[in-house]
Design a protein around this motif. Sequence first.
Motif, mmCIF file in Angstrom:
data_model
loop_
_atom_site.group_PDB
_atom_site.id
_atom_site.type_symbol
_atom_site.label_atom_id
_atom_site.label_comp_id
_atom_site.label_asym_id
_atom_site.label_seq_id
_atom_site.Cartn_x
_atom_site.Cartn_y
_atom_site.Cartn_z
ATOM 1 N N GLU A 192 0.568 -1.208 -0.151
ATOM 2 C CA GLU A 192 0.064 0.019 0.010
ATOM 3 C C GLU A 192 0.908 1.176 0.226
ATOM 4 O OE1 GLU A 192 -3.358 0.013 -0.315
ATOM 5 O OE2 GLU A 192 -3.575 -2.068 -0.024
ATOM 6 N N GLY A 193 2.125 1.193 0.421
ATOM 7 C CA GLY A 193 2.869 2.221 0.801
ATOM 8 C C GLY A 193 3.587 2.767 -0.442
ATOM 9 N N VAL A 216 10.373 -5.577 15.431
ATOM 10 C CA VAL A 216 10.094 -6.196 14.340
ATOM 11 C C VAL A 216 9.544 -5.090 13.343
ATOM 12 C CG1 VAL A 216 8.669 -7.654 13.393
ATOM 13 C CG2 VAL A 216 9.671 -8.274 15.646
ATOM 14 N N TRP A 217 8.675 -4.123 13.575
ATOM 15 C CA TRP A 217 8.097 -3.315 12.393
ATOM 16 C C TRP A 217 9.173 -2.429 12.138
ATOM 17 C CZ3 TRP A 217 3.466 -2.596 10.170
ATOM 18 C CH2 TRP A 217 2.513 -3.694 10.322
ATOM 19 N N GLN A 218 10.118 -1.735 13.007
ATOM 20 C CA GLN A 218 11.252 -0.856 12.462
ATOM 21 C C GLN A 218 12.302 -1.706 11.851
ATOM 22 O OE1 GLN A 218 11.980 1.307 16.294
ATOM 23 N NE2 GLN A 218 12.047 3.098 14.979
ATOM 24 N N HIS A 219 12.283 -2.894 12.094
ATOM 25 C CA HIS A 219 13.459 -3.735 11.581
ATOM 26 C C HIS A 219 12.946 -3.962 9.683
ATOM 27 C CE1 HIS A 219 15.542 -7.389 9.861
ATOM 28 N NE2 HIS A 219 16.521 -6.707 10.740
ATOM 29 N N ASP A 220 11.728 -4.035 9.683
ATOM 30 C CA ASP A 220 11.330 -4.426 8.227
ATOM 31 C C ASP A 220 10.926 -3.122 7.620
ATOM 32 O OD1 ASP A 220 11.884 -6.827 9.204
ATOM 33 O OD2 ASP A 220 9.811 -7.529 8.475
ATOM 34 N N LEU A 221 10.896 -1.991 8.143
ATOM 35 C CA LEU A 221 10.333 -0.910 7.296
ATOM 36 C C LEU A 221 11.487 -0.048 6.499
ATOM 37 C CD1 LEU A 221 7.645 1.002 9.607
ATOM 38 C CD2 LEU A 221 7.416 -0.301 7.520
ATOM 39 N N PRO A 222 12.509 0.071 6.842
ATOM 40 C CA PRO A 222 13.585 0.830 6.290
ATOM 41 C C PRO A 222 13.685 0.735 4.883
ATOM 42 C CG PRO A 222 14.657 -0.219 8.291
ATOM 43 C CD PRO A 222 13.393 -0.737 8.132
ATOM 44 N N GLY A 223 13.772 1.862 4.147
ATOM 45 C CA GLY A 223 13.667 1.847 2.748
ATOM 46 C C GLY A 223 12.448 1.989 2.206
ATOM 47 N N GLU A 249 10.973 4.205 10.268
ATOM 48 C CA GLU A 249 12.192 3.753 10.385
ATOM 49 C C GLU A 249 12.886 4.731 11.349
ATOM 50 O OE1 GLU A 249 16.430 3.908 7.499
ATOM 51 O OE2 GLU A 249 14.355 4.458 6.621
ATOM 52 N N ALA A 250 12.509 5.728 11.858
ATOM 53 C CA ALA A 250 13.224 6.821 12.723
ATOM 54 C C ALA A 250 12.669 6.519 14.331
ATOM 55 C CB ALA A 250 13.017 8.023 12.387
ATOM 56 N N GLU A 251 11.475 6.339 14.364
ATOM 57 C CA GLU A 251 10.975 6.192 15.689
ATOM 58 C C GLU A 251 9.662 5.220 15.878
ATOM 59 O OE1 GLU A 251 9.279 9.732 17.123
ATOM 60 O OE2 GLU A 251 7.940 9.926 15.443
ATOM 61 N N ALA A 252 9.367 4.871 16.847
ATOM 62 C CA ALA A 252 7.978 4.053 17.236
ATOM 63 C C ALA A 252 7.389 4.493 18.591
ATOM 64 C CB ALA A 252 8.062 2.560 17.074
ATOM 65 N N ARG A 253 6.228 5.336 18.586
ATOM 66 C CA ARG A 253 5.660 5.635 19.596
ATOM 67 C C ARG A 253 4.247 5.917 19.786
ATOM 68 N NH1 ARG A 253 3.698 11.287 18.575
ATOM 69 N NH2 ARG A 253 4.265 11.934 16.171
#
Length: 365
Positions: A192-193, A216-223, A249-253
């Motif tokens: 979707e992105g 897990v999410w931040q690891h797979d989102l880069p790029g 990629e930069a944060e999870a809050r």
Amino acid sequence: MTTLPVAMFFPLLWAKSSARLVAAAVSASYFLAASRGLPMGVANFYAADLWPGLLLWAMASAGFSLVHAVLWTGQPEKRRGVRYLLAMVLMGVPPFGIAGWAHPLTAAGVLFPGWGWFGLGATAILLVVMTGRRWQIAVAVLLGLYARSATDWTQPKVPDSWKGVDLALGQNLGREGALRYHRDLIATVRAEGEEARFVVLPESALGFWTPTIAHVWQHDLPGSGVTVIAGAAVIDAAGYDNVMVAISEAEARILYRERMPVPVSMWQPWRAWLGQRGGAHAHFFTNPVVELGGQRIAPLICYEQLIVWPVLQSMLHKPDMIVAAGNGWWTSGTSIIAIQNASTSAWARLFDLPLVTAFNSQAEE
């Protein structure tokens, strides 16, 4: 959507009641008809028969009926109009507003799209006039506005670079904590992105929010260049918060904590009174607007889309858009999701705001 103005005939029927008992019966009939999907929804949620749902349905209607029965009067129209105005306010804000479903003011977005607070005021005036001797004028104006809206209605716009993703995972949404579940969701987000910078997932999509899930999410989102807004639950010693989180990629809050969870099934204040733990926290008047990507967002999770005060509180803070998420697997066989969509669309049109929605529904067989 365009049937919302039908609710505006309620004050006319209420005002024409011949006695207080009749006014109570009219009020109960209106509320029960407007919330008719509740018994089946509760039965689905608890995997039970209809009786618990019917009991909750009757209890929820009691507050609405009580307010309108107490405030009904057979005295001159000025007093009747003032009393109905008071009833509108009481059913719009806590404590009665907690169960203030099907509020006639929701029709403002259909009748006066783009008018904002002036449209809300004009709708309130029409409702009050419905209770007086000049009700025929109010009906004529209402029918004229209704006819115009029915022929010229347009859905709220989805803001550029935003995408809401509907899912059909049923009650399994967020309950599957396996890595594969999250990887599949991430794959959906990446697909979707490709055309969006911000992707919204339904309420409860991530299950319990933990540092591991965030990693897990931040690891797979880069790029990907995507920021994900998704529903989750944050547990503490006393219960839990129903939240929206923002992951990039930069944060999870934690982006937003729900102000009004579903009473009984989620929000259970009596537990604290009895010294027990559990249930969702209600944050009532906190975080009406949150900021993300340089935009002010009015978040609405599930039940907040069915009542008045959360959205109006958010509108006081002049948001740039509305983001509405829900998990409606338990509403199978009812019109609840359709009502939620109609309500959020009406509010977005009233205040001329873009709208992004993301809902989970029952899994297709």
